[in-house]
Write a protein that holds these residues in place. Structure first.
Motif, PDB file in Angstrom:
ATOM      1  N   GLY A  19      22.500  57.261  23.054  1.00 19.80           N
ATOM      2  CA  GLY A  19      21.459  57.151  22.048  1.00 19.80           C
ATOM      3  C   GLY A  19      20.137  56.580  22.523  1.00 19.80           C
ATOM      4  O   GLY A  19      19.277  56.245  21.717  1.00 19.80           O
ATOM      5  N   PHE A  20      19.949  56.435  23.833  1.00 14.66           N
ATOM      6  CA  PHE A  20      18.677  55.950  24.360  1.00 14.66           C
ATOM      7  C   PHE A  20      17.737  57.144  24.528  1.00 14.66           C
ATOM      8  O   PHE A  20      17.579  57.679  25.616  1.00 14.66           O
ATOM      9  CB  PHE A  20      18.878  55.238  25.702  1.00 14.66           C
ATOM     10  CG  PHE A  20      19.802  54.062  25.632  1.00 14.66           C
ATOM     11  CD1 PHE A  20      19.486  52.981  24.828  1.00 14.66           C
ATOM     12  CD2 PHE A  20      20.978  54.033  26.350  1.00 14.66           C
ATOM     13  CE1 PHE A  20      20.330  51.879  24.763  1.00 14.66           C
ATOM     14  CE2 PHE A  20      21.817  52.945  26.291  1.00 14.66           C
ATOM     15  CZ  PHE A  20      21.495  51.868  25.489  1.00 14.66           C
ATOM     16  N   THR A  21      17.084  57.533  23.447  1.00 15.95           N
ATOM     17  CA  THR A  21      16.304  58.776  23.477  1.00 15.95           C
ATOM     18  C   THR A  21      15.083  58.679  24.377  1.00 15.95           C
ATOM     19  O   THR A  21      14.701  59.662  25.002  1.00 15.95           O
ATOM     20  CB  THR A  21      15.874  59.171  22.064  1.00 15.95           C
ATOM     21  OG1 THR A  21      15.152  58.081  21.473  1.00 15.95           O
ATOM     22  CG2 THR A  21      17.076  59.490  21.201  1.00 15.95           C
ATOM     23  N   GLY A  22      14.454  57.511  24.451  1.00 18.57           N
ATOM     24  CA  GLY A  22      13.284  57.374  25.313  1.00 18.57           C
ATOM     25  C   GLY A  22      13.625  57.549  26.775  1.00 18.57           C
ATOM     26  O   GLY A  22      12.932  58.262  27.513  1.00 18.57           O
ATOM     27  N   ILE A  23      14.692  56.896  27.199  1.00 17.74           N
ATOM     28  CA  ILE A  23      15.124  57.008  28.595  1.00 17.74           C
ATOM     29  C   ILE A  23      15.617  58.428  28.875  1.00 17.74           C
ATOM     30  O   ILE A  23      15.350  58.987  29.941  1.00 17.74           O
ATOM     31  CB  ILE A  23      16.228  55.981  28.904  1.00 17.74           C
ATOM     32  CG1 ILE A  23      15.679  54.562  28.763  1.00 17.74           C
ATOM     33  CG2 ILE A  23      16.807  56.199  30.292  1.00 17.74           C
ATOM     34  CD1 ILE A  23      16.736  53.490  28.850  1.00 17.74           C
ATOM     35  N   ALA A  24      16.307  59.018  27.913  1.00 22.13           N
ATOM     36  CA  ALA A  24      16.843  60.371  28.111  1.00 22.13           C
ATOM     37  C   ALA A  24      15.718  61.385  28.274  1.00 22.13           C
ATOM     38  O   ALA A  24      15.771  62.238  29.165  1.00 22.13           O
ATOM     39  CB  ALA A  24      17.735  60.761  26.938  1.00 22.13           C
ATOM     40  N   SER A  25      14.700  61.288  27.439  1.00 20.93           N
ATOM     41  CA  SER A  25      13.612  62.259  27.544  1.00 20.93           C
ATOM     42  C   SER A  25      12.802  62.048  28.814  1.00 20.93           C
ATOM     43  O   SER A  25      12.369  63.022  29.443  1.00 20.93           O
ATOM     44  CB  SER A  25      12.710  62.193  26.316  1.00 20.93           C
ATOM     45  OG  SER A  25      12.084  60.930  26.233  1.00 20.93           O
ATOM     46  N   ALA A  26      12.614  60.797  29.220  1.00 15.68           N
ATOM     47  CA  ALA A  26      11.879  60.535  30.462  1.00 15.68           C
ATOM     48  C   ALA A  26      12.653  61.054  31.668  1.00 15.68           C
ATOM     49  O   ALA A  26      12.075  61.690  32.558  1.00 15.68           O
ATOM     50  CB  ALA A  26      11.608  59.043  30.609  1.00 15.68           C
ATOM     51  N   SER A  27      13.948  60.811  31.703  1.00 14.29           N
ATOM     52  CA  SER A  27      14.771  61.271  32.827  1.00 14.29           C
ATOM     53  C   SER A  27      14.841  62.797  32.866  1.00 14.29           C
ATOM     54  O   SER A  27      14.812  63.397  33.945  1.00 14.29           O
ATOM     55  CB  SER A  27      16.177  60.697  32.737  1.00 14.29           C
ATOM     56  OG  SER A  27      16.141  59.304  32.885  1.00 14.29           O
ATOM     57  N   ALA A  28      14.942  63.412  31.702  1.00 14.85           N
ATOM     58  CA  ALA A  28      14.975  64.874  31.660  1.00 14.85           C
ATOM     59  C   ALA A  28      13.648  65.454  32.137  1.00 14.85           C
ATOM     60  O   ALA A  28      13.623  66.465  32.852  1.00 14.85           O
ATOM     61  CB  ALA A  28      15.286  65.349  30.252  1.00 14.85           C
ATOM     62  N   GLY A  29      12.554  64.819  31.760  1.00 18.56           N
ATOM     63  CA  GLY A  29      11.242  65.286  32.219  1.00 18.56           C
ATOM     64  C   GLY A  29      11.100  65.168  33.726  1.00 18.56           C
ATOM     65  O   GLY A  29      10.592  66.080  34.386  1.00 18.56           O
ATOM     66  N   ILE A  30      11.547  64.050  34.287  1.00 17.04           N
ATOM     67  CA  ILE A  30      11.494  63.862  35.743  1.00 17.04           C
ATOM     68  C   ILE A  30      12.372  64.899  36.441  1.00 17.04           C
ATOM     69  O   ILE A  30      11.985  65.472  37.458  1.00 17.04           O
ATOM     70  CB  ILE A  30      11.917  62.430  36.117  1.00 17.04           C
ATOM     71  CG1 ILE A  30      10.876  61.429  35.620  1.00 17.04           C
ATOM     72  CG2 ILE A  30      12.102  62.287  37.622  1.00 17.04           C
ATOM     73  CD1 ILE A  30      11.318  59.985  35.740  1.00 17.04           C
ATOM     74  N   ALA A  31      13.555  65.151  35.890  1.00 19.65           N
ATOM     75  CA  ALA A  31      14.461  66.143  36.482  1.00 19.65           C
ATOM     76  C   ALA A  31      13.823  67.533  36.481  1.00 19.65           C
ATOM     77  O   ALA A  31      13.929  68.266  37.466  1.00 19.65           O
ATOM     78  CB  ALA A  31      15.778  66.171  35.725  1.00 19.65           C
ATOM     79  N   LYS A  32      13.133  67.876  35.403  1.00 19.31           N
ATOM     80  CA  LYS A  32      12.469  69.188  35.337  1.00 19.31           C
ATOM     81  C   LYS A  32      11.373  69.304  36.389  1.00 19.31           C
ATOM     82  O   LYS A  32      11.271  70.321  37.082  1.00 19.31           O
ATOM     83  CB  LYS A  32      11.852  69.405  33.959  1.00 19.31           C
ATOM     84  CG  LYS A  32      12.828  69.728  32.880  1.00 19.31           C
ATOM     85  CD  LYS A  32      12.076  69.940  31.572  1.00 19.31           C
ATOM     86  CE  LYS A  32      13.004  70.029  30.400  1.00 19.31           C
ATOM     87  NZ  LYS A  32      12.267  70.175  29.137  1.00 19.31           N
ATOM     88  N   VAL A  33      10.558  68.274  36.504  1.00 13.32           N
ATOM     89  CA  VAL A  33       9.461  68.310  37.473  1.00 13.32           C
ATOM     90  C   VAL A  33       9.988  68.431  38.887  1.00 13.32           C
ATOM     91  O   VAL A  33       9.521  69.273  39.675  1.00 13.32           O
ATOM     92  CB  VAL A  33       8.566  67.053  37.320  1.00 13.32           C
ATOM     93  CG1 VAL A  33       7.594  66.935  38.473  1.00 13.32           C
ATOM     94  CG2 VAL A  33       7.829  67.080  35.998  1.00 13.32           C
ATOM     95  N   ILE A  34      10.971  67.613  39.237  1.00 13.84           N
ATOM     96  CA  ILE A  34      11.528  67.661  40.589  1.00 13.84           C
ATOM     97  C   ILE A  34      12.189  69.002  40.861  1.00 13.84           C
ATOM     98  O   ILE A  34      12.069  69.562  41.956  1.00 13.84           O
ATOM     99  CB  ILE A  34      12.511  66.496  40.808  1.00 13.84           C
ATOM    100  CG1 ILE A  34      11.747  65.171  40.785  1.00 13.84           C
ATOM    101  CG2 ILE A  34      13.247  66.636  42.131  1.00 13.84           C
ATOM    102  CD1 ILE A  34      12.641  63.950  40.841  1.00 13.84           C
TER     103      ILE A  34
END
Length: 58
Positions: A19-34
């Motif tokens: 349920g940590f939506t902020g961390i989840a969205s940030a990590s998903a964004g970083i994964a997409k960029v990389i």
């Protein structure tokens, strides 16, 4: 580089599960960029090898 993308994707999935939506969205964004950087570098390597006339190593 693909390994880092997978690590950030796993972090995003675990954070979303808890349920940590902020961390989840940030990590998903970083994964997409990389991941997209990895794809672009891979395409550059393929084109460079095709131009030089080299095939893949056996």
């Amino acid at each position: 580089m693909l390994g880092w993308s997978i690590i950030f994707l796993i972090i995003a999935l675990v954070a979303a599960l808890f349920g940590f939506t902020g961390i989840a969205s940030a990590s998903a964004g970083i994964a997409k960029v990389i991941f997209f950087i990895f794809i672009v570098l891979w395409l550059i390597a393929v084109v460079a090898n095709a131009i030089r006339g080299r095939g893949p190593k056996p």
